[in-house]
Enzyme design. Structure first.
Site, PDB file in Angstrom:
ATOM      1  CE  LYS A 111      -2.885   3.074   2.674  1.00 16.85           C
ATOM      2  NZ  LYS A 111      -2.043   4.182   2.157  1.00 16.85           N
ATOM      3  CD  GLU A 127      12.818   5.011   8.402  1.00 17.34           C
ATOM      4  OE1 GLU A 127      12.879   5.892   9.300  1.00 17.34           O
ATOM      5  OE2 GLU A 127      12.551   5.266   7.228  1.00 17.34           O
ATOM      6  CB  CYS A 155      12.880   9.704   8.432  1.00 11.25           C
ATOM      7  SG  CYS A 155      13.767   8.629   7.287  1.00 11.25           S
ATOM      8  CD  GLU A 198      10.096  13.188  11.729  1.00 10.08           C
ATOM      9  OE1 GLU A 198      11.001  12.704  11.031  1.00 10.08           O
ATOM     10  OE2 GLU A 198       9.096  12.540  12.067  1.00 10.08           O
TER      11      GLU A 198
END
Length: 507
Positions: A189, A264, A298, A398
């Protein structure tokens, strides 16, 4: 804004909107409903995709289960699997431009970076093919004269692969070829914001001769597609890249079936700048580390920790370089920083900056949305924020945008403490010409990857992943390949039976 480098819209004709369909058991399947992706840079519909529902996901998982259990991929030789993967790598390189243009239109990233991402992915497929041929178990012939122990590695089974929008083709290629090399079957997906390059990958897999049902693709949203992929009892493993928040939800959703989960997730990655470093190279790497992929990465080096004796001059140099970075039309060959993925995310980035200012931080450069001539305001200025304290949200969370935060330190111990004072542990870096300083930092930094005197260099041979809330498990490299394997011990009695009977029988 007059002292920034802005690339206005170039005159170019855009391709027709890509039509994306599900791939189930080797067949392309339309959806009862569709959804559109509007380009964040050009504000026009660039793809129309089938919208998956529970029935479609069930069909995809059933196809993957049948294919795995039938052994059409899981039990063929590694040589045969590797041959298909190598064909895929060749096909990727033959289709770089087509895939890269579509990825740029959907994600907003510069075309030069899309080409690098797509072209570089071919190397991941070739390396995965090499692992298929060279992976092996162990034998133990020291267990006694009539015993032999063999440890084998079997494919884990059906794998759900859920990928994000920021590097849709690259991250797919960090997962899919390694799962296939191990003999697994998969359901993929992609993000609903960048679905098309995954569909294009499906086309290449068919052309390369991958058997029907081995790789299935379902387009759509987390609900219901991702949810079913995370909970279904016929799925043996989930590998997900995305936010830490969603990663936690996937872990919770999968707990009833105790399937394996590899994650991750996010990062708040620091670069420590020592006074003895090559400061010009460090400043360039910091500038690259925060603006690459619009900071939507990331591994973005979103915070720098600079020795107080050089902080003022170093920040001034980063600001000077930031003014020269080319922001604007991602279809311009010279553009280095493109559009923010959605207007909502653009507003979220700005909120972090404005709240930091309210808390006492200082904006050295930028600090707001950016309007690009002919393209609108779904861009954000190159932004450097100083006078930041470790407790501020902008220093801990973040931001996922082109926003650099600056902290200072006096001693290496303090720099390491600031490095580790985070919920995340994806990557970290240090700049110093003293090898002892670099080694000490590398040993003590809580991160899955530590760079010294460089930033974001990566190779298929080296595992990637984080600690703490940056995830669990590893991707790429031998360790990433092993994630898709189960270890099985075979204990065999051979030759003369010297076993003492457990039950004594009468004479």
């Amino acid at each position: 804004m007059n002292d920034m480098t802005i690339n206005a819209a170039i005159k170019t004709s855009l391709p027709a909107a890509f039509q994306g369909r599900h791939l189930i058991d080797g067949e392309w399947v339309d959806g009862a409903e569709t959804f559109e992706r509007v380009s964040p840079s050009h504000d026009t519909v660039v793809s129309v995709s089938a919208k998956g529902d529970e029935a479609v996901v069930e069909a995809a998982i059933a196809a993957a289960r049948r294919a795995f259990d039938a052994g059409i991929w899981s039990r063929i030789s590694a040589k045969e699997r590797a041959a298909v993967l190598l064909k895929v790598a060749d096909l990727i390189e033959a289709n770089i431009e087509r895939i890269a243009i579509q990825e740029t239109l959907e994600s907003g990233k510069p075309i030069s970076q899309s080409r690098g991402e797509v072209g570089g992915a071919a190397d991941l497929w070739r390396y995965a093919a090499s692992l298929a041929r060279t992976s092996h178990g162990d034998s133990h012939n020291s267990l006694g004269e009539d015993m032999l122990g063999v440890v084998v590695k079997d494919p884990i089974g059906v794998v759900s692969i859920i990928t994000p929008w920021n590097f849709p083709f690259w991250i797919l290629s960090q997962k899919l070829p390694f799962a296939l090399a191990a003999g697994c079957t998969v359901v993929v997906k992609p993000s609903e914001m960048t679905p098309s390059s995954t569909v294009m990958m499906g086309e290449l897999l068919i052309e390369a001769g991958l058997p029907a049902g081995v790789c299935n693709i379902v387009l759509g949203y987390g609900q219901p597609v991702g949810s079913v992929m995370s909970t279904h009892r016929d799925v043996d493993m989930i590998t997900f890249t995305g936010s830490t928040t969603v990663g936690k939800l996937i872990t919770q959703a999968s707990s009833d079936t105790l399937k394996k989960v590899a994650l991750e997730l996010g990062g708040k990655n620091p670069q420590v700048i020592m006074p003895d470093a090559d400061l010009e190279n460090a400043a360039d790497a910091v500038t690259f580390g925060i603006y690459f992929n619009v900071g939507q990465c990331c591994n973005s080096s979103s915070r720098i920790i600079v020795h107080e004796n050089i902080a003022e001059a170093f920040v001034a140099r980063v600001v000077e370089l930031s003014r020269q970075v080319k922001f604007g039309d991602p279809l311009d060959e010279s553009t280095q920083v493109g559009a923010i993925v959605t207007a909502e995310h653009n507003a979220k980035i700005d909120a972090y900056v404005q709240n930091a200012v309210k808390d006492g931080a200082k904006v050295e450069l930028g600090g707001g949305p950016l309007s690009v001539e002919g393209l609108g305001r779904q861009f954000y200025q190159p932004t450097v924020v100083s006078n930041v304290t470790p407790d501020m949200a902008i220093a801990r969370e973040e931001v996922f945008g082109p926003v650099l935060t600056v902290l200072t330190f006096k001693t290496l111990d303090e720099a390491i403490a600031l490095t580790n004072d985070s919920d995340y542990g994806l990557s970290a870096g240090i700049w110093s010409n003293d090898i002892h300083t670099c080694l000490e930092f590398s040993r003590r930094a809580h991160a899955g990857t530590v760079w010294t005197n460089t930033w974001m260099d990566g190779y298929p041979e080296l595992a990637f992943g984080g600690v703490k809330q940056s995830g669990q498990g590893r991707e790429i490299g031998k360790y990433g390949y092993d994630e898709f394997l189960e270890v099985k011990s075979l204990v065999m009695r051979v030759g003369r039976d010297s076993r003492t009977p457990w039950v004594e029988t009468g004479a």
